[in-house]
Design a protein around this motif. Structure first.
Motif, PDB file in Angstrom:
ATOM      1  N   SER A   1      36.066 114.524  57.289  1.00 36.06           N
ATOM      2  CA  SER A   1      36.205 115.810  56.607  1.00 36.06           C
ATOM      3  C   SER A   1      36.841 116.847  57.526  1.00 36.06           C
ATOM      4  O   SER A   1      37.716 117.636  57.107  1.00 36.06           O
ATOM      5  CB  SER A   1      34.845 116.309  56.118  1.00 36.06           C
ATOM      6  OG  SER A   1      34.309 115.429  55.145  1.00 36.06           O
ATOM      7  N   PHE A   2      36.415 116.875  58.783  1.00 36.57           N
ATOM      8  CA  PHE A   2      36.999 117.789  59.771  1.00 36.57           C
ATOM      9  C   PHE A   2      38.499 117.552  59.903  1.00 36.57           C
ATOM     10  O   PHE A   2      39.299 118.496  59.912  1.00 36.57           O
ATOM     11  CB  PHE A   2      36.304 117.593  61.125  1.00 36.57           C
ATOM     12  CG  PHE A   2      36.976 118.288  62.270  1.00 36.57           C
ATOM     13  CD1 PHE A   2      36.806 119.652  62.471  1.00 36.57           C
ATOM     14  CD2 PHE A   2      37.784 117.588  63.155  1.00 36.57           C
ATOM     15  CE1 PHE A   2      37.432 120.302  63.534  1.00 36.57           C
ATOM     16  CE2 PHE A   2      38.410 118.223  64.210  1.00 36.57           C
ATOM     17  CZ  PHE A   2      38.235 119.581  64.402  1.00 36.57           C
TER      18      PHE A   2
ATOM     19  N   ALA B   1      40.088 120.430  70.896  1.00 39.21           N
ATOM     20  CA  ALA B   1      39.788 119.199  71.628  1.00 39.21           C
ATOM     21  C   ALA B   1      39.358 118.090  70.671  1.00 39.21           C
ATOM     22  O   ALA B   1      39.800 116.939  70.769  1.00 39.21           O
ATOM     23  CB  ALA B   1      38.708 119.461  72.671  1.00 39.21           C
ATOM     24  N   LEU B   2      38.463 118.426  69.720  1.00 47.45           N
ATOM     25  CA  LEU B   2      37.999 117.429  68.775  1.00 47.45           C
ATOM     26  C   LEU B   2      39.132 116.958  67.877  1.00 47.45           C
ATOM     27  O   LEU B   2      39.210 115.768  67.534  1.00 47.45           O
ATOM     28  CB  LEU B   2      36.855 117.992  67.933  1.00 47.45           C
ATOM     29  CG  LEU B   2      36.221 117.016  66.928  1.00 47.45           C
ATOM     30  CD1 LEU B   2      35.689 115.774  67.637  1.00 47.45           C
ATOM     31  CD2 LEU B   2      35.101 117.706  66.145  1.00 47.45           C
ATOM     32  N   SER B   3      40.020 117.872  67.520  1.00 45.66           N
ATOM     33  CA  SER B   3      41.136 117.509  66.658  1.00 45.66           C
ATOM     34  C   SER B   3      42.041 116.465  67.305  1.00 45.66           C
ATOM     35  O   SER B   3      42.569 115.577  66.630  1.00 45.66           O
ATOM     36  CB  SER B   3      41.959 118.759  66.317  1.00 45.66           C
ATOM     37  OG  SER B   3      43.052 118.434  65.491  1.00 45.66           O
ATOM     38  N   ARG B   4      42.201 116.585  68.639  1.00 43.79           N
ATOM     39  CA  ARG B   4      43.048 115.600  69.334  1.00 43.79           C
ATOM     40  C   ARG B   4      42.446 114.201  69.278  1.00 43.79           C
ATOM     41  O   ARG B   4      43.160 113.208  69.315  1.00 43.79           O
ATOM     42  CB  ARG B   4      43.253 116.036  70.786  1.00 43.79           C
ATOM     43  CG  ARG B   4      44.174 117.241  70.946  1.00 43.79           C
ATOM     44  CD  ARG B   4      44.582 117.431  72.395  1.00 43.79           C
ATOM     45  NE  ARG B   4      43.455 117.788  73.245  1.00 43.79           N
ATOM     46  CZ  ARG B   4      43.077 119.048  73.497  1.00 43.79           C
ATOM     47  NH1 ARG B   4      43.741 120.066  72.940  1.00 43.79           N
ATOM     48  NH2 ARG B   4      42.047 119.303  74.283  1.00 43.79           N
ATOM     49  N   HIS B   5      41.109 114.129  69.206  1.00 46.85           N
ATOM     50  CA  HIS B   5      40.446 112.827  69.182  1.00 46.85           C
ATOM     51  C   HIS B   5      40.183 112.304  67.778  1.00 46.85           C
ATOM     52  O   HIS B   5      39.985 111.092  67.596  1.00 46.85           O
ATOM     53  CB  HIS B   5      39.105 112.911  69.925  1.00 46.85           C
ATOM     54  CG  HIS B   5      39.250 113.131  71.397  1.00 46.85           C
ATOM     55  ND1 HIS B   5      39.686 112.159  72.262  1.00 46.85           N
ATOM     56  CD2 HIS B   5      39.016 114.238  72.151  1.00 46.85           C
ATOM     57  CE1 HIS B   5      39.712 112.640  73.498  1.00 46.85           C
ATOM     58  NE2 HIS B   5      39.305 113.904  73.457  1.00 46.85           N
ATOM     59  N   ALA B   6      40.152 113.196  66.783  1.00 48.69           N
ATOM     60  CA  ALA B   6      39.715 112.796  65.445  1.00 48.69           C
ATOM     61  C   ALA B   6      40.588 111.704  64.845  1.00 48.69           C
ATOM     62  O   ALA B   6      40.083 110.730  64.261  1.00 48.69           O
ATOM     63  CB  ALA B   6      39.686 114.015  64.522  1.00 48.69           C
ATOM     64  N   GLY B   7      41.905 111.835  64.998  1.00 47.87           N
ATOM     65  CA  GLY B   7      42.805 110.822  64.435  1.00 47.87           C
ATOM     66  C   GLY B   7      42.589 109.456  65.058  1.00 47.87           C
ATOM     67  O   GLY B   7      42.585 108.422  64.367  1.00 47.87           O
TER      68      GLY B   7
ATOM     69  N   LEU C   1      33.581 125.327  65.774  1.00 48.77           N
ATOM     70  CA  LEU C   1      34.864 124.617  65.756  1.00 48.77           C
ATOM     71  C   LEU C   1      35.978 125.424  65.097  1.00 48.77           C
ATOM     72  O   LEU C   1      37.150 125.184  65.380  1.00 48.77           O
ATOM     73  CB  LEU C   1      34.710 123.281  65.018  1.00 48.77           C
ATOM     74  CG  LEU C   1      33.719 122.276  65.651  1.00 48.77           C
ATOM     75  CD1 LEU C   1      33.528 121.074  64.739  1.00 48.77           C
ATOM     76  CD2 LEU C   1      34.220 121.836  67.022  1.00 48.77           C
ATOM     77  N   PHE C   2      35.593 126.356  64.211  1.00 45.59           N
ATOM     78  CA  PHE C   2      36.585 127.166  63.500  1.00 45.59           C
ATOM     79  C   PHE C   2      36.250 128.645  63.649  1.00 45.59           C
ATOM     80  O   PHE C   2      35.081 129.028  63.722  1.00 45.59           O
ATOM     81  CB  PHE C   2      36.601 126.833  61.995  1.00 45.59           C
ATOM     82  CG  PHE C   2      37.003 125.414  61.663  1.00 45.59           C
ATOM     83  CD1 PHE C   2      38.342 125.057  61.601  1.00 45.59           C
ATOM     84  CD2 PHE C   2      36.031 124.457  61.403  1.00 45.59           C
ATOM     85  CE1 PHE C   2      38.702 123.761  61.272  1.00 45.59           C
ATOM     86  CE2 PHE C   2      36.378 123.171  61.081  1.00 45.59           C
ATOM     87  CZ  PHE C   2      37.726 122.807  61.011  1.00 45.59           C
TER      88      PHE C   2
ATOM     89  N   ARG D   1      41.285 129.178  62.074  1.00 46.90           N
ATOM     90  CA  ARG D   1      41.899 128.788  63.340  1.00 46.90           C
ATOM     91  C   ARG D   1      40.880 127.955  64.123  1.00 46.90           C
ATOM     92  O   ARG D   1      39.675 128.262  64.139  1.00 46.90           O
ATOM     93  CB  ARG D   1      42.324 130.014  64.140  1.00 46.90           C
ATOM     94  CG  ARG D   1      42.920 129.672  65.505  1.00 46.90           C
ATOM     95  CD  ARG D   1      43.370 130.912  66.237  1.00 46.90           C
ATOM     96  NE  ARG D   1      44.443 131.596  65.508  1.00 46.90           N
ATOM     97  CZ  ARG D   1      44.950 132.776  65.874  1.00 46.90           C
ATOM     98  NH1 ARG D   1      44.446 133.418  66.922  1.00 46.90           N
ATOM     99  NH2 ARG D   1      45.937 133.314  65.180  1.00 46.90           N
ATOM    100  N   LEU D   2      41.378 126.916  64.778  1.00 46.06           N
ATOM    101  CA  LEU D   2      40.510 126.086  65.604  1.00 46.06           C
ATOM    102  C   LEU D   2      40.145 126.796  66.896  1.00 46.06           C
ATOM    103  O   LEU D   2      40.988 127.457  67.510  1.00 46.06           O
ATOM    104  CB  LEU D   2      41.214 124.766  65.956  1.00 46.06           C
ATOM    105  CG  LEU D   2      41.396 123.753  64.814  1.00 46.06           C
ATOM    106  CD1 LEU D   2      42.340 122.636  65.249  1.00 46.06           C
ATOM    107  CD2 LEU D   2      40.051 123.172  64.400  1.00 46.06           C
TER     108      LEU D   2
END
Length: 301
Positions: free
Chosen positions: A9-10, A64-70, A48-49, A57-58
């Protein structure tokens, strides 16, 4: 510990730019997405937001989490696909342990059948005689083990091991074709008491001595080797005779050597062994099925 649903979801909120757009994409309500993001923030221990006007906005932690989520989601998807492939018998690895005469006869045919029907299943072959082959199974170094036992030398197996009988392998006497008894259809062990003998592996030698003792004599053992080809060479040169399993007759290399069954018949039991819990693994049960099918066609052994 992250909840994979929250990470998915994130990732969708970041991709679409809003809770409402992520909710539409994933088939959730917007409040549900909001609650998941709050739960994820509690899990990571930080926000986180942030909102800048109507836009989201992150934060630094969110970036940081966005870079790992994918990567996390990609790994989860790959793992799910692999599990699906294994459960649908498209792939898997089975460590198979067997004794030499089985690896020269039963195993190649069984693996060829398996490869034709299920190319994604990988079988790794090890060669050990019993009882070491059974020990490798119990210690987790093999998934399926082929071993043999003799009627007078049965072996107890642990409760966690399941025995799957495959075939009875008739014992024969290997002798030079010029031997006087080679003209017979079968031979009696007692009639060979004056011969020089070549003994095989420890388990086969123990059974041989046991059967000779029952016939009232102690054999003259001139050589001992667990190499079937060496035994054939020694026999072909007239250096002795040997009591061998019928499976060995399938790969006789010397034209000057022949095999005659014992009378009365003597047989060893060839079985597959597997840990009880491994019977739930599809690739393992498929290997067992192929072994049973090949062994069933070994008529006359």
């Amino acid at each position: 510990m992250f909840d994979s649903r929250h990470i998915r979801s994130f990732h969708e909120v970041v991709r679409t730019g809003s809770y409402s757009a992520a909710a539409r994409s994933l088939g959730y309500t917007q409040p549900a997405i909001t609650q998941q993001m709050k739960a994820l923030e509690r899990s990571v221990g930080t926000v986180l937001f942030t909102r800048v006007g109507r836009r989201m906005r992150l934060t630094e932690a969110g970036e940081a989490l966005s870079r790992h989520a994918g990567v996390i989601l990609g790994n989860i998807d790959a793992a799910q696909q692999q599990m699906n492939a294994i459960t649908r018998l498209r792939t898997g690895r089975v460590r198979l342990c067997a004794f030499p005469s089985a690896t020269a006869t039963l195993i190649p045919e069984a693996l060829a059948r398996l490869a034709r029907a299920h190319r994604g299943i990988r079988v790794e072959l090890q060669e050990y005689e019993p009882p070491e082959s059974l020990q490798r199974l119990v210690h987790g170094d093999a998934d399926v083990t082929l071993a043999f036992t003799y009627p007078g030398l049965r072996e107890e197996v642990p409760d966690e091991v399941v025995e799957v009988p495959l075939m009875e392998d008739q014992l024969t006497v290997l002798m030079p074709t010029r031997h006087p008894m080679a003209r017979r259809r079968s031979v009696r062990l007692a009639d060979l008491s004056d011969e020089r003998w070549i003994a095989g592996c420890l388990r086969c030698r123990a059974n041989f001595l046991h059967e000779c003792a029952e016939q009232g004599f102690a054999p003259d053992i001139a050589f001992t080797t667990d190499d079937n080809l060496v035994i054939q060479s020694l026999v072909s040169e007239g250096l002795g005779i040997a009591m061998m399993p019928g499976l060995v007759l399938n790969f006789l290399c010397h034209r000057s050597v022949t095999g005659r069954p014992l009378d009365p018949a003597s047989r060893r039991q060839v079985s597959a062994y597997v840990l009880r819990e491994h019977l739930r693994i599809p690739a393992t049960t498929l290997v067992l099925d192929e072994l049973k099918a090949v062994a069933a066609n070994r008529v006359g052994c």
